[in-house]
Scaffold this motif. Structure first.
Motif, PDB file in Angstrom:
ATOM      1  N   PRO A  46      23.359  40.258  28.384  1.00 20.84           N
ATOM      2  CA  PRO A  46      22.676  40.419  29.761  1.00 20.84           C
ATOM      3  C   PRO A  46      22.452  41.522  30.408  1.00 20.84           C
ATOM      4  N   VAL A  47      21.677  41.783  31.222  1.00 19.65           N
ATOM      5  CA  VAL A  47      21.303  42.771  32.338  1.00 19.65           C
ATOM      6  C   VAL A  47      22.421  43.124  32.728  1.00 19.65           C
ATOM      7  N   ILE A  48      22.908  41.822  33.502  1.00 16.15           N
ATOM      8  CA  ILE A  48      23.681  41.931  35.073  1.00 16.15           C
ATOM      9  C   ILE A  48      23.815  40.206  34.459  1.00 16.15           C
ATOM     10  N   PRO A  49      25.577  40.741  34.051  1.00 18.96           N
ATOM     11  CA  PRO A  49      26.419  39.308  33.980  1.00 18.96           C
ATOM     12  C   PRO A  49      26.515  38.192  34.918  1.00 18.96           C
ATOM     13  N   ALA A  50      26.613  36.663  34.352  1.00 19.03           N
ATOM     14  CA  ALA A  50      26.486  36.319  35.405  1.00 19.03           C
ATOM     15  C   ALA A  50      27.917  35.529  35.832  1.00 19.03           C
ATOM     16  N   PRO A  51      28.054  34.540  36.931  1.00 25.07           N
ATOM     17  CA  PRO A  51      29.796  34.838  37.174  1.00 25.07           C
ATOM     18  C   PRO A  51      31.005  34.227  36.105  1.00 25.07           C
ATOM     19  N   GLY A  52      29.984  33.565  34.899  1.00 30.07           N
ATOM     20  CA  GLY A  52      31.318  32.521  34.498  1.00 30.07           C
ATOM     21  C   GLY A  52      30.967  33.569  32.917  1.00 30.07           C
ATOM     22  N   GLN A  53      30.079  34.914  32.376  1.00 32.35           N
ATOM     23  CA  GLN A  53      30.474  36.103  31.499  1.00 32.35           C
ATOM     24  C   GLN A  53      31.274  36.919  33.076  1.00 32.35           C
ATOM     25  N   PHE A  54      31.772  36.737  34.023  1.00 33.70           N
ATOM     26  CA  PHE A  54      32.323  37.793  34.196  1.00 33.70           C
ATOM     27  C   PHE A  54      34.148  37.247  34.239  1.00 33.70           C
ATOM     28  N   ALA A  55      34.288  35.883  34.751  1.00 37.53           N
ATOM     29  CA  ALA A  55      34.946  35.754  35.011  1.00 37.53           C
ATOM     30  C   ALA A  55      35.545  35.175  33.205  1.00 37.53           C
ATOM     31  N   SER A  56      35.506  35.465  32.183  1.00 38.98           N
ATOM     32  CA  SER A  56      35.310  35.545  30.359  1.00 38.98           C
ATOM     33  C   SER A  56      36.179  36.477  30.111  1.00 38.98           C
ATOM     34  N   GLY A  57      34.611  37.644  30.738  1.00 42.54           N
ATOM     35  CA  GLY A  57      35.291  38.733  30.577  1.00 42.54           C
ATOM     36  C   GLY A  57      36.262  39.837  31.185  1.00 42.54           C
ATOM     37  N   PHE A  58      36.666  39.491  32.082  1.00 43.24           N
ATOM     38  CA  PHE A  58      37.413  39.492  32.883  1.00 43.24           C
ATOM     39  C   PHE A  58      38.864  39.228  31.490  1.00 43.24           C
ATOM     40  N   GLN A  59      38.698  37.779  31.775  1.00 37.58           N
ATOM     41  CA  GLN A  59      40.276  37.003  31.116  1.00 37.58           C
ATOM     42  C   GLN A  59      40.514  37.874  29.996  1.00 37.58           C
ATOM     43  N   SER A  60      39.278  38.513  28.766  1.00 39.69           N
ATOM     44  CA  SER A  60      39.319  38.888  27.827  1.00 39.69           C
ATOM     45  C   SER A  60      40.821  40.005  28.106  1.00 39.69           C
ATOM     46  N   LEU A  61      39.399  40.758  28.727  1.00 45.17           N
ATOM     47  CA  LEU A  61      40.357  42.163  28.331  1.00 45.17           C
ATOM     48  C   LEU A  61      41.006  42.631  29.303  1.00 45.17           C
ATOM     49  N   SER A  62      41.841  41.767  30.196  1.00 49.07           N
ATOM     50  CA  SER A  62      43.238  41.469  30.825  1.00 49.07           C
ATOM     51  C   SER A  62      44.290  41.008  30.244  1.00 49.07           C
ATOM     52  N   VAL A  63      44.490  39.906  30.337  1.00 48.00           N
ATOM     53  CA  VAL A  63      45.770  39.198  29.444  1.00 48.00           C
ATOM     54  C   VAL A  63      45.261  39.685  28.439  1.00 48.00           C
ATOM     55  N   PRO A  64      46.682  39.321  27.547  1.00 51.35           N
ATOM     56  CA  PRO A  64      48.407  40.112  28.227  1.00 51.35           C
ATOM     57  C   PRO A  64      47.796  41.569  28.860  1.00 51.35           C
ATOM     58  N   PRO A  65      48.420  41.920  30.293  1.00 55.92           N
ATOM     59  CA  PRO A  65      48.112  43.113  30.854  1.00 55.92           C
ATOM     60  C   PRO A  65      48.093  44.595  30.504  1.00 55.92           C
ATOM     61  N   LEU A  66      49.197  44.469  29.560  1.00 59.89           N
ATOM     62  CA  LEU A  66      49.603  45.792  29.026  1.00 59.89           C
ATOM     63  C   LEU A  66      49.721  45.563  27.656  1.00 59.89           C
ATOM     64  N   ALA A  67      48.970  45.015  26.468  1.00 66.82           N
ATOM     65  CA  ALA A  67      48.281  45.307  25.376  1.00 66.82           C
ATOM     66  C   ALA A  67      47.757  46.323  25.122  1.00 66.82           C
ATOM     67  N   ALA A  68      47.340  46.420  24.205  1.00 64.75           N
ATOM     68  CA  ALA A  68      46.773  48.069  23.505  1.00 64.75           C
ATOM     69  C   ALA A  68      44.775  48.156  24.029  1.00 64.75           C
ATOM     70  N   THR A  69      44.716  46.872  23.762  1.00 61.21           N
ATOM     71  CA  THR A  69      43.229  45.947  24.108  1.00 61.21           C
ATOM     72  C   THR A  69      42.695  46.516  25.218  1.00 61.21           C
ATOM     73  N   SER A  70      44.080  45.802  26.518  1.00 59.15           N
ATOM     74  CA  SER A  70      43.463  45.116  27.563  1.00 59.15           C
ATOM     75  C   SER A  70      43.011  46.623  28.935  1.00 59.15           C
ATOM     76  N   ALA A  71      42.298  46.255  29.717  1.00 59.29           N
ATOM     77  CA  ALA A  71      41.897  47.171  30.761  1.00 59.29           C
ATOM     78  C   ALA A  71      42.758  47.664  31.331  1.00 59.29           C
ATOM     79  N   PRO A  72      43.690  47.219  31.728  1.00 63.44           N
ATOM     80  CA  PRO A  72      44.586  47.898  32.389  1.00 63.44           C
ATOM     81  C   PRO A  72      46.196  48.148  32.198  1.00 63.44           C
ATOM     82  N   TYR A  73      46.296  48.701  30.789  1.00 62.22           N
ATOM     83  CA  TYR A  73      46.984  49.681  30.189  1.00 62.22           C
ATOM     84  C   TYR A  73      46.284  50.826  30.093  1.00 62.22           C
ATOM     85  N   ASN A  74      44.739  50.542  29.916  1.00 58.82           N
ATOM     86  CA  ASN A  74      44.174  51.683  29.511  1.00 58.82           C
ATOM     87  C   ASN A  74      43.607  52.538  30.687  1.00 58.82           C
ATOM     88  N   ALA A  75      43.605  51.702  32.149  1.00 64.63           N
ATOM     89  CA  ALA A  75      43.033  52.241  33.141  1.00 64.63           C
ATOM     90  C   ALA A  75      45.132  53.553  33.317  1.00 64.63           C
TER      91      ALA A  75
END
Lengths: 356, 295, 319
Positions: free
Chosen positions: B67-96
């Motif tokens: 998408p050019v701009i993600p839809a709300p559902g896409q945001f939600a699933s994107g956040f979930q897949s990149l944030s849970v679990p927060p300290l995994a090597a592939t998740s955003a909070p850890y990398n941040a």
């Protein structure tokens, strides 16, 4: 630690060659710079790692991923000891005075393509005139530049041409950013981006794929190289081994890994998958990582199983192919002079394979 | 480059309602904008013969793969897949956290170097005359463009991983910090300096007891300015060199993997990281300069 | 600015006393480079050459110290100019001493040659990066920022609702923004213009609002007692007191605009721009062109900054 010792002991028993006599000593740490993020493109090295082939050679190999840089720079500056890259990258680097040396040729065929929609009615490279072509920077643009130069087209990549006949568009590797809205043709490797474009919703029958190798641009891709400094090293990192010996061992284990990977593709994919994060995914409808990597493994096997590999000489740089590559690059003005003889070191491969 | 510290405005609880209202307006704009942008993209894809698995452009707008701009559902699933679990090597909070750590270390290095350079500048007139114009000029130079080359040069000396990124962050933050410190070291007025003299304070004492404390507010002001630039530096360094973690590595990876939604999610994490870093420096500032009478 | 130091030059300064040392150092370094250029291969014992370079540099440093004495124009300008020239000459000599390949670090002379050879393309790149992206983005961002700030000050509600966001968004790193904006807007120059405008917008909004509110209570009360209209209050009191703040934001943004345009170009272009040139030539080991592009960018960046600073001096004399 005990487990590792046991494993190496077992491997020593299983593969009793002269080289193994020294493996009881501490393994030599070797950093191998990959040309990209982990994916099936490097399956051979990952298999060699997972199956302990490197360890059996007395090497502790670190496989380094890379982003926007050329592997040449990390090897030339010593941040890595060995690397994989494309032949044009290597030869242009040498031209700029960077002493890097070709030691083994893993892929014997080019997988570079330019992809257009069939509906755009492009049928031959001469039709590219006035079109917009999507290219990757960082030395990955040469096959396309060569193809276009061959048909008398110039691009805006050349810092000496003010009015190019083809508009080059650089983008960060993801074809969906530019294709098909913003460019008519887009760079794609047979083993990666072609499938990503399919994933965007354009099935193969809607695409016109220009394989560079079909137009006589068979610039060789993934090869192994190192710096002259490593090759000349009499005592590599104080291991007691010469740099050349380490190179030969690395090449031997890598070829073994590659032979295994192309014969056991499914297993190779399973070894690669846990090593990559998001980079193993395809895009769109083909985003499943396993499906994409399985497909990539199949395509990679085609590039490996060609030329010398079919004659039992995997890793060998066919002098005729090399000559043709150099001649092509000189014709195109990318190389100003023939590379010196020490651009390729055949003795490493000979020592690794025991062949002449 | 006179960026004198400004007193922080008093916080008003009454900001909450207007802020919510503005947020609401933003959401109201987002929805049609998203539909319009994505529908346009979908229409072009459909026109070029793509099989998107949905009928009309408008239907496709909320479920585009890129998408050019993600839809709300896409945001939600994107956040979930990149944030849970927060300290995994592939998740955003850890990398941040990794990127944030690099940047903070870089800012600390920059403060130290900045202090040394500022001291030299204040102490030696010839040094100041010889280098200050170039220090000021260097802020207009795209030093970020040099980050990849610098990382390669550091790699030569076996410096890899976390540290080169911090060095690049420091390299970028260093000049504004040094110049802020020069202002700070010179900020005590003649009256105060005279007072120190009447106390028979040695030059070292004047420096340690008057000039250094006086320069702290300037240090923090320039650190806040430099923090975002330093963050950009560490992310660029992660993108362009060998890295195994960090937001820059995620950015590079996901841009290769054609994962547009992930790019948006990482952008939001990057923005949050920038905000948190500036807030952290503000917090540190208040802790360190607590003794100062509130002007 | 700095407190004026009370230093009255008692004896007449000797501004020219540094010249012999500076000349000796500069010519010596130049001579070393020429000697090295005549050698067929880099010297086998570089230590001797290194010693020479260091000694000449030391001479140069003494020369700079000497010439920095006093308050003449020369004493203020010569040290900086000499530092740059000696630095460049020393780098040239050192790179030649160690035979560093052009593909890793090019010598300054090679950079200058390439700059001249590729001048037309680099100028075209500069046109895209500076005029279309940095300057246009800067103007749009600054104009929007001023407008928003005026609204925010006029309507308290907007100030309270919008300003906290502006403060937050001004610390968003541009590298996180760039891929998304380029994906949404396209690879052409407008996407970079938008990115520059966004990065300029927030500092301008914040500083302008702060400036408009900085008018002193006393002045405002005075205007009130004169029964001045809101427009008059704005023109006579608020706007003049806001200008220094606005210029601070503009100056900082002027340098960021060009840098951000270049960084944004790393995330995709249509084959133009200084950032594009840097990226593509790094991959080809054409580091001479990379440095040439950086030189062009620096000259433009410094000129733009000086221009804004000069405008500030014109409009706000005495500051």
């Amino acid at each position: 630690m005990k487990k590792l010792a046991l494993l190496s002991a077992l491997l020593t028993l299983a593969l009793p060659t002269a080289a193994q006599a020294q493996t009881a000593a501490k393994p030599v740490t070797v950093r191998l710079q990959l040309k990209w993020f982990p994916q099936a493109q490097f399956a051979g090295y990952f298999v060699a790692q997972a199956k302990g082939y490197f360890k059996a050679e007395g090497l502790d190999v670190q496989l380094l991923p890379i982003g926007d840089q050329s592997p040449i720079q990390t090897v030339a500056t010593g941040a890595a000891d060995f690397g994989t890259t494309w032949i044009t990258d290597l030869l242009t680097a040498r031209q700029q005075g960077i002493p890097v040396v070709h030691i083994a040729q893993m892929f014997q065929k080019s997988g570079f393509t330019l992809v257009a929609l069939k509906s755009s009615n492009l049928t031959k490279p001469a039709d590219f005139k006035g079109k917009r072509v999507g290219l990757w920077p960082s030395g990955n643009e040469y096959p396309a530049v060569a193809l276009m130069k061959k048909y008398g087209l110039t691009t805006s990549l050349d810092s000496t041409v003010a009015n190019p006949s083809v508009q080059a568009v650089t983008y960060p590797f993801d074809p969906s950013i530019v294709f098909p809205d913003k460019v008519d043709l887009v760079s794609a490797m047979t083993y990666n981006e072609v499938d990503q474009i399919v994933g965007l919703g354009y099935s193969a029958d809607k695409l016109k794929i220009f394989r560079a190798s079909d137009y006589g641009i068979n610039l060789l891709e993934d090869l192994m190289f190192t710096s002259q400094k490593v090759l000349d090293d009499k005592n590599f990192k104080g291991s007691g081994l010469s740099g050349k010996e380490v190179a030969a061992r690395l090449v031997r284990a890598s070829i073994k890994g590659w032979d295994y990977a192309v014969k056991h593709k499914a297993e190779a994919v399973n070894i690669v998958l846990p090593l990559c994060g998001n980079t193993c995914k395809g895009s769109g409808t083909r985003s499943d990582a396993k499906a994409h990597q399985t497909w990539q493994m199949n395509e990679i096997a085609k590039l490996y199983n060609a030329g010398p590999t079919l004659q039992g000489r995997a890793g060998y740089l066919d002098p005729a192919a090399y000559k043709a590559n150099v001649a092509l690059l000189r014709d195109l003005g990318i190389l100003k002079a023939d590379p010196s003889a020490d651009a390729v070191n055949y003795s490493v491969w000979q020592e690794a394979s025991g062949k002449k | 480059m006179t960026t004198a510290p400004t007193p922080r405005p008093a916080r008003r609880a009454s900001n909450v309602l207007p802020m919510l209202a503005v947020a609401l307006v933003a959401v109201l704009i987002y929805w049609p904008l998203m539909l319009w942008a994505n529908a346009g993209q979908a229409a072009r894809s459909l026109a070029s013969g793509a099989d998107l698995g949905c009928g009309t452009a408008l239907q496709c707008a909320t479920q585009l793969r890129n998408p050019v701009i993600p839809a709300p559902g896409q945001f939600a699933s994107g956040f979930q897949s990149l944030s849970v679990p927060p300290l995994a090597a592939t998740s955003a909070p850890y990398n941040a956290l990794v990127t944030g750590g690099e940047t903070l270390l870089g800012l600390a290095l920059a403060s130290l170097l900045g202090l040394i350079l500022a001291t030299l500048l204040v102490r030696s007139r010839s040094f100041e005359r010889a280098t200050l114009p170039w220090l000021v000029a260097s802020q207009t130079v795209p030093i970020v463009a040099l980050a990849p080359m610098l990382a390669v040069l550091l790699g030569q000396f076996g410096v890899q991983g976390f540290f080169p990124k911090a060095v690049i962050a420091a390299y970028i933050a260093f000049f504004p910090v040094a110049i802020g410190m020069v202002q700070g070291l010179r900020s005590p007025d003649p009256l105060q300096l005279d007072l120190m003299r009447t106390y028979r304070a040695s030059p070292a004492q004047t420096f340690g007891l008057l000039q250094i404390p006086a320069s702290l507010p300037y240090l923090f002001t320039s650190l806040k300015v430099a923090a975002t630039a330093a963050l950009v530096g560490s992310i660029v360094a992660e993108i362009s060199t060998i890295s195994f973690s960090g937001l820059g590595k995620m950015l590079a990876e996901n841009s290769r993997a054609s994962d547009t939604v992930a790019l948006w999610v990482i952008m939001i994490y990057g923005a949050a990281l920038g905000i948190v870093l500036v807030a952290l420096i503000g917090l540190l500032e208040r802790l360190v300069t607590r003794w100062r009478p509130s002007a | 600015m700095a407190t004026q130091r009370v230093t009255v030059p008692l004896a007449a300064p000797r501004p020219l006393s540094g010249w012999p040392l500076l000349l000796l150092s500069g010519l010596g370094l130049l001579g070393l480079s020429f000697a090295l250029a005549r050698l067929a291969a880099p010297p086998t014992s570089p230590a001797l050459w290194l010693l020479g370079v260091l000694l000449l540099l030391l001479l140069g440093i003494f020369g700079i110290r000497q010439s920095a004495q006093g308050e003449t124009l020369a004493a203020r300008t010569v040290p900086a100019a000499a530092t740059l020239i000696l630095f460049v000459l020393a780098v040239e000599a050192l790179l030649r001493t160690y035979g560093v390949p052009t593909g890793l670090i090019p010598t300054p002379s090679k950079v200058m040659q390439s700059l001249w050879a590729a001048r037309s393309v680099l100028l075209q790149d500069a046109y895209y990066t500076f005029i279309l992206e940095a300057l246009l983005g800067f103007v749009i961002g600054a104009a929007l920022g001023l407008l928003l700030a005026l609204f925010a000050v006029r309507f308290r509600f907007l100030e309270r609702g919008l300003l906290p966001y502006a403060a937050l968004l001004s610390s968003v790193p541009i590298v996180a923004l760039a891929p998304v904006v380029i994906k949404a807007v396209g690879l052409g120059w407008p996407s970079k213009t938008i990115i520059v405008a966004i990065t300029v917008l927030f500092p301008v909004v914040i500083n302008t609002v702060r400036g408009l509110q900085s008018a002193q209570r006393m002045h405002l009360d005075l205007m009130h007692s004169y029964a001045a209209s809101p427009t008059q209050v704005f023109r006579e009191v608020r706007w003049p007191s806001a200008l220094p703040f606005v210029f601070t934001a503009l100056r900082v943004s002027s340098t960021l605009a060009l840098i951000n345009a270049i960084v944004a170009e790393f995330f995709g272009t249509e084959g133009h721009g200084l950032g594009f040139r840097i990226q593509i030539e790094v991959g080809r080991f054409g580091l001479d062109i990379v440095w040439a592009a950086i030189v062009v960018a620096s000259v433009i960046g410094i000129s733009f900054y000086l221009l804004i600073a000069a405008a500030q001096r014109r409009l706000l004399p005495g500051r």
